[in-house]
Design an enzyme around this catalytic site. Structure first.
Site, short mmCIF file in Angstrom:
data_model
loop_
_atom_site.label_atom_id
_atom_site.label_comp_id
_atom_site.label_asym_id
_atom_site.label_seq_id
_atom_site.Cartn_x
_atom_site.Cartn_y
_atom_site.Cartn_z
N GLY A 29 67.49 119.66 56.28
CA GLY A 29 68.38 119.13 55.26
C GLY A 29 69.30 118.05 55.81
O GLY A 29 69.50 117.00 55.18
N GLY A 50 50.53 128.08 61.73
CA GLY A 50 51.71 127.31 61.37
C GLY A 50 52.50 127.83 60.19
O GLY A 50 52.47 129.02 59.86
N SER A 51 53.23 126.91 59.56
CA SER A 51 54.17 127.29 58.51
C SER A 51 54.13 126.30 57.36
O SER A 51 53.51 125.23 57.46
CB SER A 51 55.59 127.37 59.08
OG SER A 51 56.00 126.09 59.57
N GLU A 85 74.98 124.24 50.94
CA GLU A 85 74.63 125.20 51.98
C GLU A 85 75.32 126.52 51.69
O GLU A 85 76.52 126.56 51.44
CB GLU A 85 75.05 124.66 53.35
CG GLU A 85 74.99 125.67 54.49
CD GLU A 85 73.62 126.30 54.67
OE1 GLU A 85 73.55 127.55 54.71
OE2 GLU A 85 72.62 125.56 54.77
N HIS A 131 76.74 104.89 86.71
CA HIS A 131 77.78 104.30 85.84
C HIS A 131 77.39 102.86 85.53
O HIS A 131 76.99 102.12 86.43
CB HIS A 131 79.13 104.32 86.55
CG HIS A 131 80.21 103.61 85.79
ND1 HIS A 131 80.84 104.18 84.71
CD2 HIS A 131 80.77 102.39 85.97
CE1 HIS A 131 81.74 103.34 84.26
NE2 HIS A 131 81.72 102.23 85.01
#
Length: 459
Positions: free
Chosen positions: A181, A140-141, A199, A439
């Site tokens: 984020g 994993g991370s 960013e 619909h």
């Protein structure tokens, strides 16, 4: 001797362990924490629990628009936190039981390679050695930590910390406008926090369709989220409160916050994994694996999930990679992941979902495409539920198949799968347009876009 040893109990790891049951393989799953990995313990599940609580609160506050008269709503942060923990713990118990039922031996400890077919497990100071015919690496991370923003768990935090905030922060600065984020920005704004996002690139949720990023940014701005794009922030943490600086305008003078959430991506957890004891190759810590089999340069050693180089790092992608690896181990046959048809979802309010190419991808690849979109503004079901912002956008090669699609709006994460099939099966717009949507439904927006893509239109 096990048939398969899996190091790491996240979606890729436990997915491989569970799928191996189909072939009667003996499996050992090595995990130092609870099974479930980042997704279940610190990512997908807890984050979406928070987002659901925030959405319910937002819906209740607007109940009057639907003719429902109630008292003033309030958000009980500790109760939402407790609900998140109940969901996570319940899923961990369920997963643990499923692993036992599938006869997977779960071994508690930190595992590492010790040569081909050998895994050492550290268990409270002692070492256990396992041997297996194949080994699957699925460790994993973890959140990236920036030198300029060292985590203290209180004033400067990662997403892991933020998921366990015991009270709502009133003012939050978010570094990074990607998926994580923006999801935190959405949920925090919905429950009344003041949020500012920095960013470095020129759009939020980089990699998604630019029009989708603009639409999401517009909707989050309506929640009073402030954005500074192409802005490299820094922090002054010397006073009573952190102060964010950078960008333009007010940010140059400094924005005081109660907490800084760093959400600039994740890094692979491959240190101390013993990769130097086998021939597995790496790229900046990511493990290089064959896309057909998920096998590394060391025969019998496989890698899946967030540690694999050049893959999207999505939990559902890890499941698919686990299936590919186990299929090859058990049968010698390939079952490669179709990354082109792998959907990606941002669980903000509204949601953003994408599959296949974006217009930027197509231009970069020299693919001439036609673009067609349909707004939710006039979709009856969207107006009924009070969420008619956003659109559906479909890209198809000129005179050819559908190669990409994006949905921005309510339940986009559910709606994208119809378009996933279109991309995966390389369907022509006129083939897809022949199917009729009920619909009133949200998915009528997809039907309308497909009609336009086929050269016709209705509404």
């Amino acid at each position: 001797m096990y048939d398969v040893i899996v190091i790491g109990g996240g979606p890729g790891g436990y997915g491989a362990a569970l799928f191996a049951h189909n072939f009667g393989l003996s499996v050992a799953l090595v995990e130092k924490d609870e099974v479930g990995g980042t997704c279940l313990l610190r990512g997908c599940i807890p984050a979406k629990s928070w987002l659901q609580s925030a959405e319910v609160y937002s819906t209740v506050r607007s109940a009057g628009e639907f003719g429902v008269v109630i008292g003033e709503a309030s958000f009980d942060w500790p109760k939402a936190l407790a609900r998140k923990d109940r969901i996570v713990n319940g899923l961990v118990r369920g997963l643990s039981g499923l692993l036992r039922m599938r006869k997977v031996e779960v071994i508690k400890g930190a595992g590492r390679m010790a040569g081909p077919g050998r895994v050492e497990v550290d268990q409270d100071g002692s070492t256990r050695v396992l041997e297996g015919r194949s080994v699957i690496l699925a460790t994993g991370s973890a959140p990236i930590e920036l030198p300029a923003f060292p985590y203290d768990g209180v004033r400067i935090v990662s997403s892991d910390h933020a998921l366990d905030w015991t009270e709502r922060p009133d003012r939050v600065g978010i570094i990074g406008g990607g998926i994580v984020g923006c999801e935190f920005a959405s949920l925090l704004a919905d429950v009344g926090s003041r949020v500012v996002v920095f960013e470095m690139l020129d759009q939020i949720i980089p990699g998604f369709e630019p029009a989708a990023a603009r639409e999401l940014q517009k909707q989050l701005r309506r929640k009073k989220v402030r954005f500074f794009l192409e802005a490299a922030a820094r922090v002054d943490n010397s006073g009573d409160h952190p102060v964010l600086l950078g960008g333009t305008g007010a940010a140059e003078q400094g924005i005081e916050v109660d907490a800084v959430l760093v959400a600039v991506g994740r890094r692979p957890v491959t240190e101390n994994l013993g990769l130097d004891t086998v021939r597995a190759e790496t790229d900046r810590g990511f493990v290089i694996a064959d896309r057909e089999t998920m096998q590394t340069a060391e025969p019998g050693v496989f890698a899946v999930g967030d540690i694999v180089a050049g893959t999207p790092g999505l939990a559902h992608g890890a499941f698919a990679e686990a299936i590919a690896a186990v299929t090859f181990i058990a049968t010698g046959e390939t079952r490669p992941v179709d990354y082109q048809a792998l959907p990606s979802v941002v669980y903000t309010h509204p949601e953003v979902a994408s599959v296949g190419l974006t217009s930027v991808d197509a231009a970069a690849g020299g693919i001439e495409v036609e673009e067609h979109d349909h707004s939710f503004v006039g979709v009856g079901r969207a107006r009924i539920i009070g969420k008619n912002q956003g659109f559906v956008k479909i890209l198809n090669e000129v005179g050819g198949p559908i190669v990409g699609a994006t949905v921005v709006g309510p339940q986009a994460g559910e709606m994208i799968h119809e378009l996933m099939y279109a991309v995966g099966w390389e369907a022509l717009p006129e083939e897809m347009a022949a199917f009729i949507h009920a619909h009133p439904t949200l998915s009528e927006a997809i039907g309308e876009t497909l009609l336009s893509s086929s050269g016709l239109s209705l509404h």
